[in-house]
Design a protein around this motif. Structure first.
Motif, short mmCIF file in Angstrom:
data_model
loop_
_atom_site.label_atom_id
_atom_site.label_comp_id
_atom_site.label_asym_id
_atom_site.label_seq_id
_atom_site.Cartn_x
_atom_site.Cartn_y
_atom_site.Cartn_z
N PHE A 255 8.00 -2.35 10.36
CA PHE A 255 8.89 -1.86 9.30
C PHE A 255 10.30 -2.41 9.48
N GLN A 256 10.39 -3.66 9.99
CA GLN A 256 11.71 -4.22 10.22
C GLN A 256 12.46 -4.48 8.92
N ASP A 257 11.74 -4.89 7.86
CA ASP A 257 12.38 -5.18 6.58
C ASP A 257 13.02 -3.93 5.97
N ILE A 258 12.31 -2.84 6.06
CA ILE A 258 12.84 -1.59 5.49
C ILE A 258 14.09 -1.17 6.25
N MET A 259 14.04 -1.29 7.58
CA MET A 259 15.20 -0.85 8.37
C MET A 259 16.41 -1.74 8.09
N GLN A 260 16.17 -3.03 7.92
CA GLN A 260 17.29 -3.91 7.61
C GLN A 260 17.91 -3.60 6.26
#
Length: 1918
Positions: A255-260
């Motif tokens: 879920f790196q995209d969401i956190m960014q």
């Protein structure tokens, strides 16, 4: 796999126990749904929408509703906690053993697996879906949080089913971090350790990259949290950290995209991550009040406990006293970034409602006012201008959105926009144009508001004047509300108004309502919208409830109001905090000691000296409750230390200081004790929904502080000497302890009373002044009087328990107990009712002796107690179903509530608290009003128990309530006109509760006015002498109220109950002026029926919801109004009026009864009467008003209600007028006329006495006759008898109408016009029936009956039919009567003149003995008609001049001159009345008279620009034609022939075209049907002219035209016969054919000779061109005439001419051709060589031919070759003589020219030859006639009847194509090949066939395609 099993076969091994496999099937279905959702999920973003639907369908399946499918905590909440052995669903389904019957290779098979994977995959899907939308959709931070929260919820559900999934724990930790929840993230990462023996060290040393990343994340999180203890422990300290590359971490981090994206959005919005900081000091914004400081500390505690604050635990606080940082809420020292304190996150409760949820559940209570907020205090995060909802005296269990920190900020946008406009105004002043626009807008608003004010003035003045008659003054005071609060609605004026309310009447309540509507508060709105509850009126149905209510009912108030608490010492405390390193609980301790200790100001504490604000009181209570442990420890330690110091004190100074501290500490302990007592007593009242454990906990606190206070008081007394110390504090302690004993559960009432008496003794002994404790609701006043009231309350509890605990089955006992006491409370000493009004036994009579002590106590109690008693009395009366007293109790309770509302005590409350009280009382009044209305609607005697005084009180009560309601109206008016705007949500949508509040108030108004109307009727009943015109008074009341409510769109509420009341009441007010308009408005509001005469002026849109359909009852109620409204309009106006649509709509809904036997009999009588012959005496008697009565039966009104009202007559008249008012330019269906006749007959079935019904029915028949004969003569020629029957019915109706009119016509102004119309129509009908085309047929007698005569019984007519002259005389009399009623009508004069002219020219045998009228009598009406013609110069309309009277005058003068009845001088005198006569050139001799008349006719024709008038043309042609005998034997002389030619020229100029199209149109004043009579006359006359001129082509064209148009003239067959005869005579004369030539020629000729001659003649006729032989041309033309005739005329004359023409050709050309052919044959035989020698004879009987000839007939060739021996003298056969006519006609048909066969040149030349008609000079006037081709001769016997006419009319297009192509029609032979061979061999020209008429007829069709419009107008194309 299940197999098929027969139902009738039983197996031995089958068990009788049925296995319930329902759950297995449901699990299997859910598994399929799971697989489907997973498939769509795996397909990627393109199928995410389908996947979402699939997951939604999956979670809606049945398996998710199983108990075992719920989460563990949810199962415990729903099904309580069970042990493993007693699970209620254990027997049904074994967890983990229920396997789905699925054939899938892989996938979950058990229920927990399905549940686990469903939740897990759906959470993963939500996050994948969010990731897919990041680049395509503008995703907000709220969307990310929402999706992450949903995913976290499903991850938790998945973990509940299987907590061994380590990957799931790691994903859950990631989502927790995404939601900034460090606690969730740490817990999930640490959960990986469960079941691992190696512990955290093992996790950190796992070989897997993902697990290693999880360990690294846990280590980082613990470092971030600052948990040094965990870091220093063994696993984290000893474990070796793995260094992973950044790229690898990004690859492994889910879920790196969401956190960014989340980080990006947080940065864009200026937010910060909620990260823990080091425990340093946090600098906050300095509060301005004590309450704000308490609020900050409470929120800080909530943030620390819930992990939502920006600071770490144990962080010190400081406050910025410089004032520089006003925008940042908090500043952390030593860090550049500010930590955001989010008030929207979870926090500690900030109100008593949240601290002790469920205080009252809607029950009345006397809870201390310790939870109200100050109006100037706002919670952080609240919108500017939005005050938080106060905690009112009567709190509810439901937590408000504002109190929870989730306010909608409804007013933020509006308030901000106002400030923005204000800034813009200050910066840049508007220009003059904008100022002018604003001024105009304000003026428009004021004008619209003035309309509302005018309506209010009218209504309240009208109603107030009515009630002033019975002594009620001030009812209309509500009209002044707008002026009183007018300035409060705009902008900020409301705040000034509410800050300083006036104490008289309801000014404070009105101000609170204005403030609520201006600064909308959703919590107050919910208070108004709360549902009805009997507990609102202090229902005391049980002793327990009432006893508790009595404990809290005496709402004591401090006698003297203290000063508000100042905030001047707050900065000193803040500075002290800043100087020290103080944690939040330490600051709380200091704050409480500052507020509660006496050191605050001089010798007293702020608690005893000042009036705390509601907000401060609330925060103090919250700090006492939430920081109880630390604060109690601090105070207890301080007390212990001080006591020890005092006991061990060595020096006097320290001892004195310790004693002072003990005194102050004792005072503070007493204050805290009193506050906890206040809290405890507020939450233990009956009906409270506070949880028991909370109550127990608060009781423990109270006991601890009581003990500590006792110790403090004891220590204080030890340090004081004899008589020293504060006696007031001792009294407070004794009072509080007494109340604490009273609230204890295990203390008896006697002990409580004894304690109170002891306390009273102490108070008396000490003789202290009253002590005021402003901030305590339990003990606000300490005095002997207050204690007496408390003792009285306790001692009188038995009475109230007795009243409230009695069984409901004994309501009489309750009445006996309560009613005397309540009567004694009445200040006027008036009883509620008379004893005679109750049906109570004498044994249960009310007791009159009431204890004075009890009365005094009840009078001193709170309003809630008295309301409770009245409610209990009302319930008792409801139990015995005595509704009048129930209403009386309700009204008395409403009076008490309004008195409380207008009391000074209510007005002195703080504004926010007062608002709560106002809206609470307003809601109770609303609910009570609704109940009173329901009783008054169901009970007729609801006001029986209300005497005159109570009636006045009731009226005043509702008048005062209307003053409050009027405030809502005034504010609503301002919003309605656009002056102010309603509140909206943050997204711009309207606030739902605001509309609901408005709707509630609107319904309340309707209920009030309906009750007030009932009170008015009761006042009229009780004081009838004061209301002499009571019906008008009630009407005025209802009208003004309806107009007022309707103007605001209120009257449609409550399902239009008020409007229905109006409809019912108005039924009895039909005689009052203005009833029609009001009832029309009511019907429009209910059903949308527009019953107004002037809708644009009278109709007011009240915005009511109309019924989709009108029921029968409503339709019947609308009938009378519609009839009344329709009677005010003429029927011509009514047809175009909107009322007509309403009438038709109502008629479709009215009830129709089955006709009775009497109606059926009457119907048959009328039918027979309409069909009966016309008796002349009936017409004569009708003019005298006698006779004409029918033996009909009398019909009761009930059987024909609508007919008795005149409804059917109105409907029929509308239908008739609607049809007659149409401008018809083509045939129109007569459905409306048929409907009108049916309606009129229905009206007559009820009664025959309405003369107008007969009259309109006659007009309907006349209209039907006119429509039948005005467009076509078809019915005149084919169905004349039907038209005659309609005329008879019309004359019968006119006769009945005339007779009844003389007997029963009303003496009204309109009657004269109707009588004139009747006379005129009756006369027109008689005159029209006497003239062509009807010719007296309606008056004929068809049947003869057997009658007794002087000569015996014989067949004779009943009476002599009406004579022609008598009909004219009757018409003359009727016209004269009509002229008397309408003397200025030129049409009546004109019609009378025509009638007189017919009477003047009637023959002697027709006139009989009647006197002949003179020429002057005949001409006088025409002269008068010319004088009455409208002047075109004065008319604005451009219309053609009216020429009929002018022409008729000229025509009749000419005829009179021709009849020698007028001299030329007299004729000149009469002609001078017409402006078209040229009198300058007036002739003086008869020779020039015709020319002069023709000149006048020419002028008339010149004035007829549109060529409408055809009579002038015909008259001119007749004058030119002359009167000479044109049929004499000698023929015409040249002058006569010239006259005939000139007459033809006159006709052909305009009337007859070149193609013989008759252009005759019907003028406006011409009678229907006469047009076709004139066309027939003109055609006959023109035929005569053509015959005399021997114009055969024109006559042929005329014949074709007339034959094709059978419906253009009257008696078409007669006209056709005359044309055919004339045409035949011309043909015979053209060829000089004598009659009988056929008979003389063919009667004696041998048949063999005929056969021999006909073939050469036939070949010769077929090759001849036109005009080569006159007999041949005649033969061809008469053949065409026969085809056109089609047996319309008997074919005898035509056949005769055919035979004569053929006989002439047979004798002349046939004989010559035959002789020439014989000569040729003889010459050829002479040249032929002799035949060879014959063979020997052979026996013919042996010949093969003879053998094959079965018929015995030998072939001619065989016979010739084989001669038979003949006798010497053979017998000569007898020759056949004569030729039959059929054979002659068959041979004559071959005269048509035929084209030759194609192969031969001669036949080709012959076929190319086109026969054309040579146009003679005589035809020049008629135009060219196109050439014709002959048609093929028919070989059938029925060829005489064949024609091309139908083909021309139906298939003209094909004929056209054939003509244009130049190809003649060729008949198809039976054997085409044989015919071709014969024609090729013989070169016969007989194959060509011409069509002689197609060309001309087609030409007519093309050139005169518009001739079908004859009669349509002059604009018709030829």
């Amino acid at each position: 796999m299940s197999g098929f099993k027969a139902l009738n076969i039983e197996s031995d091994d089958e068990s009788e126990i049925e296995v319930d496999d329902t759950k297995e099937l449901q699990i299997e279905d859910a598994l399929k749904l799971y697989q489907t959702a997973l498939k769509y999920h795996a397909e990627g973003p393109t199928s995410f929408d389908k996947a979402a639907e699939a997951y939604q369908e999956l979670f809606e399946s049945d398996i998710f509703r199983y108990p075992e499918s719920q989460a563990e905590l949810q199962r415990i909440a729903l099904y309580v906690a069970f042990t493993d052995d007693e699970d209620p669903w254990k027997d049904e389904v074994q967890i983990g053993t229920t396997v789905a019957k699925s054939s899938f290779d892989s996938g979950p098979s058990t229920l927990p697996q399905i549940l686990h994977l469903s939740h897990k995959n759906y959470a993963q899907f939500r996050l994948d879906h969010l990731t897919a939308r990041l680049d395509t959709v503008h995703v907000t931070l709220q969307q990310i949080v929402a999706d992450a929260s949903e995913a976290l919820s499903h991850f938790v559900d998945a973990l509940d089913k299987d907590d061994t999934d380590l990957d799931l724990w790691r994903k859950t930790a990631a989502v927790g971090g995404m939601l900034s929840s460090k606690r969730v993230a740490r817990f999930c990462l640490e959960a990986v350790l469960e079941g691992d023996d190696e512990g955290l060290h093992g996790v950190l040393s796992l070989p897997g990259l993902e697990d290693g990343l999880a360990g690294e994340q846990l280590r980082d999180l613990i470092f971030e949290l600052g948990d040094r203890l965990s870091i220093l422990q063994s696993p984290l300290s000893t474990g070796k950290r793995r260094v992973l590359s950044k790229m690898l971490k990004q690859r492994l981090n889910i879920f790196q995209d969401i956190m960014q994206r989340e980080e990006q959005l947080i940065a864009e919005e200026g937010l910060f991550r909620w990260t823990w900081q080091q425990p340093e000091r946090v600098t906050l914004k300095a509060p301005s009040t004590w309450a704000e400081l308490g609020d900050i500390l409470i929120q800080q505690l909530g943030a620390e406990q819930h992990g939502t604050g920006p600071t770490a635990p144990a962080t010190a606080l400081a406050f910025d006293l410089s004032g520089a940082s006003q925008s940042d809420p908090s500043i952390v020292e030593g860090h550049p970034q500010t930590a955001h304190l989010n008030s929207g996150r979870s926090r500690l409760p900030t109100t008593i409602d949240e601290q002790f949820p469920g205080l009252d559940a809607g029950k009345p209570t006397a809870q201390p006012r310790i939870a109200s907020s100050h109006p100037n205090t706002q919670l952080p995060g609240a919108a500017p201008g939005t005050t938080m909802s106060p905690n009112m005296t009567l709190v509810t269990r439901k937590r408000s959105a504002e109190a929870a920190g989730m306010a909608d900020n409804t007013e933020e946008g509006r308030t901000k926009s106002k400030r923005t406009r204000g800034r813009e105004t200050n910066i840049e002043p508007p220009d003059n144009r904008q100022a002018q626009i604003d001024a105009n807008t304000r003026w428009e608003h004021e004008q619209q508001l003035n309309e509302f004010q005018a309506a209010d003035d009218w209504m309240f003045e009208t109603v107030g004047n009515m009630f002033e008659r019975i002594g009620v003054v001030g009812f209309g005071k509500a009209r002044d509300v707008r002026h009183e609060i007018g300035g409060c609605i705009d902008d900020q004026a409301a705040s000034r108004y509410t800050d300083e309310p006036r104490k008289d009447d309801f000014q404070h309540a009105q101000a609170d309502i204005v403030d609520f509507l201006t600064n909308y508060n959703d919590q107050l709105a919910h208070l108004v919208l709360q549902k009805d509850d009997e507990s609102e009126l202090a229902s005391g149905t049980t002793a327990a409830k009432f006893g508790g209510s009595m404990d809290h009912s005496v709402h004591l108030k401090a006698g003297v109001k203290a000063r508000p608490m100042p905030d001047d010492r707050l900065p000193l405390l803040l500075a002290c905090i800043n100087r020290s390193w103080m944690l939040p609980h330490e600051i709380v301790n200091e704050l409480l000691m500052q507020l509660l200790s006496p050191g605050f100001s001089d010798e007293e504490s702020s608690y005893a000296q000042f009036q705390w604000s509601e907000k401060l009181k609330e925060k103090v209570v919250q700090m006492l409750v939430n920081y109880d442990d630390t604060f109690y420890t601090r105070v207890r330690d301080d007390l212990t230390t001080l006591v020890r110091s005092v006991r061990a004190g060595s020096d006097q100074r320290s001892s004195t200081k310790s004693s002072l501290d003990i005194h102050n500490l004792g005072d503070m302990l007493q204050t805290i004790f009193e506050l906890h007592l206040d809290i405890y007593k507020s939450i233990i009242r009956p009906g409270s929904l506070v949880k028991p454990d909370v109550i127990v906990l608060q009781g423990d606190r109270l006991q601890r502080w009581a003990d500590l206070a006792r110790d403090g008081m004891y220590s204080r007394q030890l340090t004081c000497g004899e008589g020293e110390g504060k006696v007031e504090l001792n009294l407070r302690f004794l009072w509080a302890m007494t109340l604490a004993v009273a609230v204890a559960e295990d203390v008896s009432q006697d002990h409580i009373i004894e304690c109170m008496h002891d306390l009273r003794s102490v108070c008396v002994d000490w003789d202290l002044p009253p002590i005021q404790l402003q901030n305590n609701a339990v003990m606000p006043e300490l005095s002997v009087a207050a204690l007496d009231r408390e003792i009285a309350r306790v001692t009188t509890r038995d009475f109230f328990l007795k009243v409230t605990s009695q069984d409901s089955s004994e309501p009489v006992a309750v009445i006996e107990s309560l009613e005397p006491m309540l009567n004694s409370l009445d200040s006027d000493g008036l009883a509620l009712r008379d004893d005679s009004d109750m049906d109570v036994d004498e044994d249960h009579a009310p007791v009159n002796n009431v204890s004075p002590e009890l009365t005094r106590y009840v009078q001193s109690t709170d309003m809630g107690v008295r309301l409770l008693l009245w409610q209990r009395l009302r319930e008792a009366y409801s139990a015995i179903d005595y509704q009048p007293m129930v209403v009386s109790c309700y009204l008395r309770m409403m009076r008490m509530l309004l008195e409380e509302l207008r009391s000074t005590a209510t007005a002195d409350l703080p504004q926010r608290e007062r608002q709560a009280v106002v809206f609470k009382i307003f809601r109770i009044l609303k609910n009570t009003t609704s109940k009173v209305l329901s009783i008054t609607q169901t009970s007729d005697d609801a006001f029986t128990c209300i005497d005159e005084t109570q009636l006045k009180d009731a009226v005043s009560t509702f008048g005062e309530l209307l003053q409050l309601v009027q405030v809502f109206n005034v504010c609503d008016d301002s919003r309605r006109v656009g002056r102010t705007q309603p509140p909206t949500l943050a997204n711009g949508l309207p606030v739902p509760t605001f509309a609901a509040v408005n709707n509630t108030v609107h319904e309340l108004q309707l209920q009030i006015w309906m009750i007030v109307y009932g009170l008015l009727k009761e006042a009229i009943y009780q004081n009838s002498d004061l209301y002499p015109t009571f019906v008008e008074d009630k009407f005025d009341f209802l009208r003004c109220v309806h107009r007022n409510l309707g103007l605001r769109g209120i009257c449609g509420g409550l399902n239009r109950m008020f409007v229905r009341l109006l409809k019912d009441e108005f039924q009895n007010m039909t005689h009052i002026d203005g009833y029609e308009s009001e009832q029309a408005q009511v019907l429009y509001d209910l059903y949308g029926l527009n019953c107004f005469l002037n809708p644009a002026y009278e109709l007011i849109e009240h915005h009511c919801t109309h019924d989709a359909f009108v029921d029968r009852g409503a339709a019947m109620s609308a009938v009378d109004l519609l009839l009344t409204q329709a009677s005010k309009l003429s029927v011509r106006e009514l047809v175009k009026h909107s009322l007509r649509d309403t009438i038709e709509k109502v008629h479709g809904a009215v009830l129709r009864k089955k006709p009775s036997d009497a109606i059926v009999r009457n119907r048959e009588i009328y039918r027979a009467f309409m069909r009966s012959p016309i008796n002349p005496l009936d017409i004569l008697y009708s003019l005298q008003g006698e006779g004409n009565e029918l033996p009909v039966s009398t019909i009761p009104k009930e059987d024909a209600l609508l007919a008795s009202k005149g409804w059917y007559f109105l409907m029929g008249h509308l239908s008739l007028t609607k049809y007659r008012s149409l401008k018809r330019t083509a045939p129109t269906p007569t459905e409306d006329v048929e409907i009108a006749i049916a309606f009129f007959m229905q009206d007559l079935e009820y009664s025959m006495d309405n003369w107008e019904t007969w009259f309109r029915l006659a007009q309907a028949y006349d209209t039907k006759i006119e429509e039948s004969v005005v467009w076509s003569a078809e019915k005149l020629n084919n169905s004349l008898q039907e038209i005659v029957q309609h005329q008879r019915a019309a004359i019968h109706c006119y006769t009945m109408a005339t007779a009844l009119m003389h007997r029963s016509a009303a003496l009204a102004f309109e009657t004269s016009g109707k009588m004139t119309e009747l006379y005129a129509d009756f006369a027109a009908r008689l005159y029209s029936s006497s003239r062509e085309p009807f010719s007296m047929l309606p008056f004929a007698m068809d049947d003869e009956k057997f009658m007794s005569m002087p000569t015996g019984v014989g067949k004779s007519k009943l009476f002599e039919p009406l004579r022609l002259y008598t009909a004219w005389k009757l018409a003359k009399a009727l016209y004269q009567r009509a002229i008397a009623g309408k003397p200025q009508s030129w049409t009546l004069r004109f019609a009378l003149g025509k009638c007189l002219w017919k009477m003047h020219t009637a023959p002697r045998h027709v006139r009989r003995n009647d006197r002949e009228s003179s020429a002057q009598d005949v001409l006088e009406p025409f002269i008068r008609a010319i004088e009455l013609l409208p002047d075109l110069k004065d008319s604005r309309e451009k219309r053609e001049p009216i020429l009929e009277p002018h022409y008729k005058l000229v025509s009749i003068v000419h005829k009179l001159v021709e009849r020698d009845e007028l001299s030329l001088e007299q004729a000149c005198e009469y002609l001078q009345h017409t402006r078209y006569a040229q009198l300058k050139n007036y002739p003086h001799s008869r020779d020039a008279w015709n020319a002069h008349v023709l000149a006048i006719l020419k002028n008339l024709r010149a004035a007829d620009k549109s060529n409408w008038h055809h009579r002038m043309i015909a008259r001119a042609a007749h004058i030119i034609y002359g009167n000479a005998d044109k049929t004499r034997a000698g023929g015409l002389n040249p002058s006569e022939l010239q006259g005939v030619a000139d007459a033809k020229q006159e006709f052909t100029q305009q009337m007859f075209t070149k193609t013989m199209v008759l252009q005759v149109w019907r003028p406006e004043c011409e009678r229907a049907g006469r047009h076709f009579v004139y066309t027939a006359r003109y055609t006959r006359f023109f035929t005569q002219i053509l015959e005399q001129l021997e114009d055969r082509p024109s006559l042929e064209a005329l014949a074709r035209r007339v034959r094709r148009r059978p419906h253009d003239m009257f008696e078409h067959s007669v006209v056709w016969q005359e044309i055919c005869n004339a045409y035949l005579r011309l043909l015979r004369k053209h060829a000089d054919l004598s009659e009988g030539l056929e008979t003389s020629t063919f009667s004696n000729i041998a048949h063999e000779d005929f056969l021999a001659r006909k073939e050469p003649l036939e070949r010769w006729m077929q090759i001849q061109d036109s005009d080569t032989s006159a007999p041949l041309d005649v033969l061809r033309e008469v053949q065409e005439l026969k085809k056109i005739n089609q047996s319309l005329m008997k074919p005898g004359p035509i056949d005769d001419l055919i035979g004569d023409a053929y006989a002439y050709l047979f004798v002349s050309m046939g004989k010559q051709l035959w002789e020439d052919e014989r000569k040729v044959k003889l010459e050829e035989e002479a040249r032929r060589p002799p035949p060879p020698a014959a063979n020997p004879p052979r026996n013919p009987m042996m010949s093969l031919t003879n053998l094959m000839n079965l018929d015995g007939i030998s072939d001619a060739a065989t016979a010739a070759s084989t001669p038979v021996p003949q006798p010497e003298h053979p017998a000569q056969p007898r020759k056949k003589t004569g030729v039959g006519r059929r054979e002659i006609r068959t041979c004559a048909e071959s005269c048509m020219q035929k084209s030759a066969a194609p192969p031969t040149a001669r036949s080709l030349a012959a076929s190319n030859t086109r026969v054309q008609v040579v146009i003679t000079p005589l035809r020049g006037a008629m135009g060219d006639v196109s050439g014709v081709e002959s048609a093929t001769a028919s070989i059938h016997d029925s060829a005489d009847d064949e024609s091309e006419l139908s083909e021309l009319e139906e298939d003209g297009g094909e004929a056209e194509e054939g003509e244009e192509g130049g190809e003649a029609g060729v008949g198809r032979p039976l054997f085409p090949g044989l015919v071709s061979a014969v024609e090729t061999a013989e070169a016969s020209p007989r194959s060509g066939v011409g069509n002689g008429l197609d060309g001309d007829e087609d030409g007519d069709i093309i050139m005169n395609g518009g001739e079908d419009n004859v009669g349509a107008g002059p604009g018709t194309d030829e």
